[in-house]
Structure formats: structure tokens, C-alpha cells
Scaffold this motif. Structure first.
Motif, PDB file in Angstrom:
ATOM      1  N   ALA A   2       5.568  -2.041  -0.515  1.00 12.95           N
ATOM      2  CA  ALA A   2       5.904  -3.468  -0.655  1.00 12.95           C
ATOM      3  C   ALA A   2       5.678  -3.798  -2.238  1.00 12.95           C
ATOM      4  O   ALA A   2       6.278  -4.886  -2.709  1.00 12.95           O
ATOM      5  N   ALA A   3       4.538  -3.076  -2.859  1.00 11.01           N
ATOM      6  CA  ALA A   3       4.402  -3.426  -4.287  1.00 11.01           C
ATOM      7  C   ALA A   3       5.711  -2.847  -5.124  1.00 11.01           C
ATOM      8  O   ALA A   3       6.101  -3.544  -6.137  1.00 11.01           O
ATOM      9  N   GLU A  29       8.818  -2.794  -4.191  1.00  9.45           N
ATOM     10  CA  GLU A  29       9.625  -3.798  -3.844  1.00  9.45           C
ATOM     11  C   GLU A  29       9.558  -5.063  -4.673  1.00  9.45           C
ATOM     12  O   GLU A  29      10.364  -5.716  -5.086  1.00  9.45           O
ATOM     13  N   LYS A  30       8.321  -5.344  -4.659  1.00  9.60           N
ATOM     14  CA  LYS A  30       8.056  -6.655  -5.368  1.00  9.60           C
ATOM     15  C   LYS A  30       8.379  -6.414  -7.083  1.00  9.60           C
ATOM     16  O   LYS A  30       8.911  -7.608  -7.676  1.00  9.60           O
ATOM     17  N   ALA A  31       8.365  -5.154  -7.248  1.00 16.26           N
ATOM     18  CA  ALA A  31       8.485  -4.928  -8.828  1.00 16.26           C
ATOM     19  C   ALA A  31       9.915  -4.760  -9.266  1.00 16.26           C
ATOM     20  O   ALA A  31      10.552  -4.956 -10.173  1.00 16.26           O
ATOM     21  N   TYR A  32      10.550  -3.784  -8.450  1.00 13.34           N
ATOM     22  CA  TYR A  32      11.672  -3.371  -8.587  1.00 13.34           C
ATOM     23  C   TYR A  32      12.983  -3.700  -7.608  1.00 13.34           C
ATOM     24  O   TYR A  32      13.947  -3.267  -7.470  1.00 13.34           O
ATOM     25  N   GLY A  33      12.621  -4.505  -6.559  1.00 13.60           N
ATOM     26  CA  GLY A  33      13.493  -5.078  -5.393  1.00 13.60           C
ATOM     27  C   GLY A  33      13.770  -3.995  -4.321  1.00 13.60           C
ATOM     28  O   GLY A  33      12.944  -2.912  -4.495  1.00 13.60           O
ATOM     29  N   GLU A  34      14.583  -4.330  -3.618  1.00  9.49           N
ATOM     30  CA  GLU A  34      14.812  -3.412  -2.256  1.00  9.49           C
ATOM     31  C   GLU A  34      15.069  -2.098  -2.741  1.00  9.49           C
ATOM     32  O   GLU A  34      14.887  -0.872  -2.264  1.00  9.49           O
ATOM     33  N   GLU A  36       3.051  -7.060   4.031  1.00 14.25           N
ATOM     34  CA  GLU A  36       1.525  -7.068   3.605  1.00 14.25           C
ATOM     35  C   GLU A  36       0.739  -6.843   4.946  1.00 14.25           C
ATOM     36  O   GLU A  36      -0.326  -6.529   4.809  1.00 14.25           O
ATOM     37  N   ARG A  58      12.511   0.094  -3.962  1.00 17.96           N
ATOM     38  CA  ARG A  58      11.929   0.662  -2.479  1.00 17.96           C
ATOM     39  C   ARG A  58      12.408   1.768  -1.952  1.00 17.96           C
ATOM     40  O   ARG A  58      11.922   2.781  -1.669  1.00 17.96           O
ATOM     41  N   LYS A 118       6.838  -8.983   7.949  1.00 22.50           N
ATOM     42  CA  LYS A 118       5.899  -9.314   6.793  1.00 22.50           C
ATOM     43  C   LYS A 118       5.110  -7.819   6.320  1.00 22.50           C
ATOM     44  O   LYS A 118       4.157  -7.538   7.190  1.00 22.50           O
TER      45      LYS A 118
END
Length: 796
Positions: A383-384, A386-391, A781, A394, A779
Motif C-alpha cells: 500500500a505504501a 502504491e501511495k508513492a508510485y501508483g498502481e 490498510e 505496486r 481498503k
């Protein structure tokens, strides 16, 4: 010792150096330093017409064939750079001028200049740094080179301490080979002019060492795939009560089922023995392999390159432009303490990684950066990432990490049971029974395979006792439809370029900005654009369309690097290649008939006069006194091959990949030539044309509708998350009511690997690859795995 100016390739590298040495300037190990950075290649070769004497300018501007080939001796290469007066290189963008001025100001105050650009297989990093030093007129200073495998603090500190003195820029072998390659590629612009002019195209037909070879490989692959004739063969086989098949490799095959000799009888099966066999984990990935897998999920090659580069700069993944297929023992040991953390991020049980020692198949000496793999900075979760570099980020991390972790799992083991038919011993069969899942429990990539394979029965652990004869109907394997994965394997077999080079070139030829893409990609499958098709038909027999050209250039680069060859000698050979390709393309162009008048529009090639097929009498169509004797050879941007034309004229159905004129998207359809009448402006126009057929799709029963946030919506409400291990989730009426009210629900679900977890989520709108999506979203997280492992959700 005086101050050292460290010239890095990009801002992120400068930041990593600052972290390793203690700041952008200062003292490390008793040596004063200052760190500066470029922004990739700040300089590039000028247009050919600006690199020749003034009397030749018009000749080198012209695209007319009479001015080809060029004379490599006409170009003013190195001496113009050193004069910096109307030099051989120019600044790539206006913003770089101020940066170059800053670099000159800072580096002029240093006693020595250290080139700290990347260590590339092709020498690009060396060229990038030294061309800046030359352009700024600082080549007479004390020069040094810093070489490092990655940008971890330990590697950079070690590289700084071990700086290597450089006697002269021209003495650097990797600089010489990269400089030669850039000049050769500039001279290869001639092949683009050849192809464009000989076809009469108004849109440029881009060609180059790798571009042209890709067009030829894909075009020939499409011809083979589309020209496939499905012709059955029949032969005798046996099958036992457990579903195991017994075949004779030398048995006669027949075109007609009735010709297969009978008289075979049921017979006992003789068990010949059981052998335990093992297979090791797959090799480590390169960027081409990684990008090929991601292409199937809809991610473009350019986005993969860009996202991977950002992740590398943060040390989340390893160096991108490597040519290594293995890692060193030092690199293995550096990452070993992080293995359990990496496994936790991607949902792999660390207990499954029991092979913690180095494998000789994956770990060798002699490499540089090592194969693509996770970096030293392990993210806290997917998840981290994806948050930084998108799907896409990931997906990159999960694939790369799992592929790396297979190396630390045991071998896959299976028992192979062998037997034969007692009365007919030449008919033999085997059954593979899994014994130890090993690395296959961590990560498995399904290989593309166009061949015919005997299906292994599922759930069977032993051969049967009696085999019955039957007549088997088989078909020669159809050549595979070209895909990115298939293309990359063709190039890898010839050892052409690194994974990153192949990926970046592929990104270029599929980039349709300006409508100039040579290829069209749809989830990994490749077709040629109209422009690419025309290019494919002008390239047969040419040198630029042959992979041996790239092999020759790389061999010449190696000779130049070793000092056993001169760049000027090799560059002079390009003229003869152009001269011979000119004659070949002219001959090919004469076979294009009406297509010599081709013009490129936004949708590709349009023709002033449509190319037609002459129909045999049996396909002539008469309507209201008008006789139709010809049909168009192009449908949906697809030009029928000679093999396809023969099939159509024989009245057969063929399958093609066409392009929608409205959306520009490709689609697959079957069809045949059929007569029809078109009404237009109150008149009737009879015609014979390709009539596409599309399979009717059954209405979907998995969708539900409702009102969400005041808007009508439709989403997957039945069978959510279905896979091989469970039928999926059917939301209850109460759950649907909560979802449409914007509430979050929880339920037990099963992952693709069969593990259970507690799913928690709600309805949400989003986008995927530029398209809007809507449905139930987990979700991450809050997701809890009941099996004690983390596992990414399957996006629906």
C-alpha cells in the motif's frame, strides 16, 4: 589535495552522493569535494546539415535519394566540439544553458573533475559526463572517474575512495564506444529517409537498428499467424482409465479420419518405473521481461521505465539499465538480511524461503550492477508503494520481489511415472505428480506456448491399469500472435541490447504521439499500425531490417573500447549499407503497386486509389445490371496478406486483427468475402467485401444496479473476486444496501493462492489506464489475512 568536483548524472544521484558523503560539499576521508549534477543528456548531436561545411549544407538537408549515401568524412565531429564554435553538439533545451553555466562556474574552481555518471553497459554514462566536460572546455583539468554498482551509501563511499585517474577523455574505452554508437545512430537517419522516399510516404517511416528489426520480426510473425491454415491430422493413441495418454512418436498420421488403420485392442498398461525429478527457480528478471508481464495488465513500456526509474532513485529497486542476468555473491549477501521483510511486503511466507544459500545458477562473478531485483530500501507495505508510485509501482515491486524470492525457495520436485501399452510397447506415456511445491509456491509465470501439448489429467497420482485405443484429432500448432513477451524473447535469443534498451525502443515504436507509431499494443498483443505495415513491406532483404546489423555494431563497439578498431573506419562502412539498402527498397517499392502514392493521415495510411483484389468468376456479384469483379484488399486498417487473399478467394473464413476508425482501438474478428448492397444518397451500390463476424456475448448476470451518492451506478455484485479456489462473493441484499449507502462492509474472501483473509471495503470510483472504473474496492490498510500473510487484492 585540492577540491574534487563530483559530476553526477541527475539530481537524485547528487542527493544520494550527499547522503553517502555527508552533504553537497565538505570533506570525506581527508578530501574536499563539491557535488554537482546534470539532468541526463544535456547535449546532443546537431542536425547533419549543421555538422558539415557550408557548401554541403543543402545536400545534407535534402531528403532526395540522389543525395544519399552520406560521406562520414564530411562530418566535423570532435574538433567542432572542442572549438565550441558552431560546434557538433547543441544544448537540448533552453533551461540547460543556465545549468551548464552553473556547472562551469563550480567545476572551474576545482582542482580535479570526477565523472560520477552511471556505469552503463553501452558507456552512455561515461559519454554523458565527458561530453559536458568537453563542451565546457575543462578537459585540460585533472580528470577522474568514479565507478559504482548502485547508489547505496556504502557503494558510493567505496567508489569515492577508489576514484580512478583519467589521462585523457579519448583514452576512456567506454566513452569511445558510446561516442561511436551515437554517431552511427545519427548516420542511420539515412535509412529513415530511404524508406520514406522510396514509398512516397508523406509521414516519416522511422527506421533504425532496433526499430527496423522489431518491425520485421513482428510483421513476419503476424504474416505467419494470420496465414495459418487449421488442417487436422489423425493418428492412433491410447488412453487409460486415469486419463493418461500413450503415444507412439513414429506413428503414421493421416489427413482423413477414415484412413487411420483400426484393429487395435485394449491392453494392460505396464508400469516402467517412477523417477523423482527437480526443476530450479526461474532466472532473475530484466526490464524487458518485467515490462512484458506488465503489458498484459495494460501498462505501457514508457510508463514502466519512468516509474521504475523513480523507484530506483529511492533505492526501492535496483539499477534499471543493467545487462546482467545474475547477481554477485556480494549483492546476494547485501540483500539477504532484508529477505524476510521483502517477503512480508509481498505476502510470501518466510518459512517457504528455506534455501538461504547462494545458487550457482543465479549467483556468479563477473557482472556489474546485477540483475533487476528489489533495492536495499524495503517499503513497509505494498500500500505504501502504491501511495508513492501508483498502481504500476505496486505491480513492479510485487513482480520483481516475488521473482527474486523464488531463488530462496527449494526446487520444485515431482515424481514422473512412466509406462507403456503391453500389446503395443511403442506407445508410451508418462504422468508427472507434484511432490514438493518449492519455488512454485512463491511465484510462477505462465510461459507463452503455441505448441500442442498433451494435457496432464488433474488429481491423478498414478498410471491406470488398462489402456483403450482411440483416434486422436490434432492440429499443427498455430504460430503465436506476436506479443511484447514474444518479441523480447526473439531479441534476447540474439543477445541484442539490454532489457532496458529493448524496453525503451519498444516504448518508442508504440508511442503514437503525432500518429507515427509503428506498432499498436493492446494488453501485450502487438499489431503493426498502417505506417508500420508499409515499413514492413519496404524492409525485406535490407541490412537495417536485419538484427545482424546491431550485432555488428556491438562488435565494432567492443573493438573500439579495446583499442583494436577505429571509429572512423567503421563509420565509413555505413555508406555501403545505405547504397545497397537503397536498391533493395526500390525493388520492394516496385511491388507495392498503388501504394507508392500512400499518404499518412491521423489514422495511418490512406490511399488515393484503394488497392483491390481481382475476384474469380464464382465470386462475381451481379445486381441491377452491375457486375462486381473486385473487392477491397484492406479492412479496418488491415491489409490482407497473400496467404489471406488466397483463403478469401477460396471462400474460406479467416481471422484478422483490425482497427476501429472511430476509437482507434484494435479488435479481433473472423470473416469472409460476401456480396452486399449499400444504400447511399438514395442509390444502391453493390459490392463484395470482407464481412466481419463477432461472437455473440451472453448477457452478464454478475452486475447489479442502484443509486450511489445520488447517481445511478452498475457494478459487479455477484462473483466478486472469483478465482480457482472459490466461486467469488455474492453480496447479500443487506450488504448491497450498505454499499449503496456509502458504508464499509466486511466478509471472508479467498486469494488466488487459496489463502483466506478478511476483506474490508466499500464502493468507490477510480481510473485505470485512463478509463473510469467503479465497483467494490478493498481498503488495503485495514485488510487482515486469516492465513498470517499479506496478499494484494485482485482489482475488479
Amino acid at each position: 589535495m585540492g577540491k574534487v568536483g563530483i559530476l553526477t548524472e541527475k539530481p537524485s544521484a547528487a542527493r544520494n552522493f550527499a547522503t553517502a558523503l555527508g552533504g553537497m560539499s565538505g570533506t570525506f576521508g581527508g578530501t574536499e569535494y563539491v557535488i554537482v549534477h546534470a539532468r541526463g543528456h544535456l547535449l546532443e548531436l546537431k542536425d547533419p546539415s549543421a555538422m558539415v561545411p557550408a557548401p554541403l549544407t543543402d545536400k545534407y538537408k535534402s531528403w532526395e535519394l540522389e543525395h544519399l549515401p552520406w560521406n562520414a568524412d564530411d562530418f566535423r565531429w570532435e574538433r567542432e566540439i572542442r572549438r565550441r564554435v558552431s560546434g557538433g553538439k547543441l544544448i537540448t533545451d533552453p533551461d540547460a544553458k543556465s545549468l551548464l553555466l552553473e556547472l562551469k562556474t563550480t567545476l572551474s574552481g576545482c582542482e580535479s573533475i570526477c565523472n560520477a555518471a552511471d556505469l552503463d553497459p553501452t558507456g552512455e554514462g561515461s559519454l554523458l559526463g565527458w561530453e559536458i566536460v568537453e563542451y565546457l572546455g575543462l578537459e585540460n583539468k585533472k580528470l577522474e572517474r568514479m565507478e559504482f554498482l548502485d547508489e547505496t551509501p556504502a557503494s558510493l563511499r567505496k567508489a569515492f575512495t577508489a576514484r580512478r585517474p583519467v589521462t585523457a577523455i579519448a583514452a576512456e574505452g567506454d566513452y569511445r564506444k558510446a561516442d561511436f554508437r551515437s554517431k552511427w545512430d545519427m548516420l542511420s537517419m539515412q535509412f529513415t529517409r530511404l524508406a520514406t522516399k522510396t514509398t512516397g510516404a508523406s509521414t516519416v517511416l522511422r527506421n533504425g537498428r532496433l526499430k527496423s528489426a522489431m518491425v520485421v520480426i513482428v510483421g513476419d510473425g503476424l504474416d505467419a499467424h494470420n496465414g495459418y491454415l487449421k488442417k487436422a491430422f489423425y493418428e492412433n493413441r491410447f488412453r487409460d482409465e486415469n486419463g493418461v495418454t500413450y503415444t507412439d512418436p513414429d506413428v503414421d498420421r493421416f489427413e482423413n479420419e477414415n484412413d487411420v488403420p483400426g484393429g487395435l485392442q485394449s491392453s494392460p498398461v505396464v508400469h516402467d518405473g517412477t523417477t523423482r525429478k527437480k526443476t530450479g527457480p526461474p532466472k532473475l528478471m530484466d526490464l524487458a521481461g518485467l515490462s512484458s508481464l506488465l503489458a498484459k495488465k495494460g501498462f505501457g513500456a514508457k510508463n514502466v521505465l519512468d516509474t521504475y526509474q523513480k523507484m530506483y532513485e529511492a533505492q526501492v529497486v535496483s539499477y534499471p539499465r543493467t545487462e546482467d542476468k545474475f547477481i554477485s555473491i556480494e549483492q546476494f549477501n547485501e540483500l539477504l538480511p532484508s529477505v524476510d521483510a521483502i517477503a512480508g511486503v509481498v505476502g510470501v511466507d518466510p518459512a517457504a524461503l528455506s534455501h538461504r544459500g547462494p545458487r550457482t545458477s543465479h549467483i556468479k562473478s563477473g557482472g556489474a550492477h546485477g540483475a533487476n531485483r528489489p533495492g536495499p530500501n524495503v517499503p513497509p507495505s505494498l500500500a505504501a508503494v502504491e501511495k508513492a508510485y501508483g498502481e504500476l509501482g505496486r505491480e513492479i515491486y510485487e513482480l520483481l520481489a516475488k521473482n527474486y524470492l523464488t531463488m530462496l525457495a527449494p526446487d520444485y520436485e515431482y515424481d514422473q511415472h512412466r509406462g507403456h501399452v503391453e500389446k503395443y510397447p511403442s506407445f508410451v506415456g508418462s504422468l508427472n505428480v507434484p511432490a514438493v511445491l518449492g519455488w512454485k509456491g512463491v511465484f510462477v509465470v505462465e510461459e507463452e506456448d503455441g505448441g500442442e501439448r498433451d494435457e496432464q489429467p488433474t488429481g491423478v497420482t498414478a498410471l491406470g491399469t488398462v489402456a483403450d485405443p482411440f483416434v486422436h484429432e490434432g492440429f499443427p500448432p498455430r504460430p503465436p500472435h506476436p506479443t511484447m513477451e514474444w518479441l523480447m524473447k526473439q531479441l534476447e535469443k540474439r543477445s541484442v541490447g539490454t532489457g532496458a534498451t529493448r524496453t525503451s525502443t519498444y516504448a518508442e515504436v508504440t508511442n503514437n504521439s503525432g500518429g507515427k507509431a509503428l506498432m499498436v499494443e493492446q494488453r501485450g498483443k502487438i499489431t503493426l499500425s498502417a505506417i508500420g505495415e508499409l515499413n514492413h513491406r519496404i524492409l525485406p532483404g535490407t541490412h537495417i531490417g536485419d538484427l545482424t546489423i546491431t550485432e555488428q555494431v556491438f562488435e565494432q563497439m567492443a573493438q573500439i573500447e579495446a583499442g583494436t578498431g577505429e571509429a572512423a573506419d567503421y563509420l565509413s562502412l555505413v555508406a555501403d549499407l545505405v547504397r545497397r539498402d537503397l536498391e533493395t527498397m526500390k525493388a520492394n517499392a516496385r511491388m507495392l503497386s498503388g501504394e507508392l502514392t500512400a499518404r499518412m493521415g491521423k489514422a495511418g495510411v490512406t490511399r488515393e486509389a484503394a488497392e483491390m483484389i481481382d475476384l474469380p468468376p464464382k465470386l462475381h456479384f451481379t445486381h441491377a445490371g452491375t457486375v462486381v469483379t473486385r473487392a477491397k484488399r484492406v479492412f479496418g486498417g488491415h491489409r490482407f496478406t497473400d496467404t489471406e487473399v488466397a483463403a478469401l478467394l477460396a471462400g474460406r473464413v479467416i481471422e484478422i486483427v483490425a482497427t476501429s476508425a472511430k476509437s482507434g482501438k484494435t479488435f479481433t474478428c473472423t470473416g469472409k468475402l460476401e456480396p452486399g448492397v449499400r444504400d447511399k444518397d438514395g442509390k444502391q451500390y453493390p459490392h463484395v467485401s470482407f464481412n466481419p463476424r463477432f461472437e455473440e456475448r451472453a448477457p452478464r448476470t454478475d452486475l447489479v444496479s442502484g443509486v450511489w451518492k445520488g447517481k445511478p451506478v452498475t457494478f459487479k455484485g455477484r462473483g466478486w473476486g472469483a478465482n480457482d479456489h472459490w466461486p467469488g462473493k455474492d453480496f447479500t441484499e443487506q450488504e448491497l444496501e450498505k454499499l449503496l449507502a456509502g458504508e464499509t462492509i466486511e466478509f471472508d474472501a479467498t486469494s488466488k493462492t487459496g489463502k483466506t483473509y478478511r476483506a474490508r471495503g466499500a464502493l468507490a470510483a477510480g481510473t485505470y489506464q485512463g478509463s473510469k472504473t467503479f465497483g467494490f474496492k478493498l481498503k488495503f490498510e485495514d485488510r487482515k489475512s486469516t492465513a498470517g500473510t499479506k496478499k494484494r487484492t485482485v482489482r475488479r
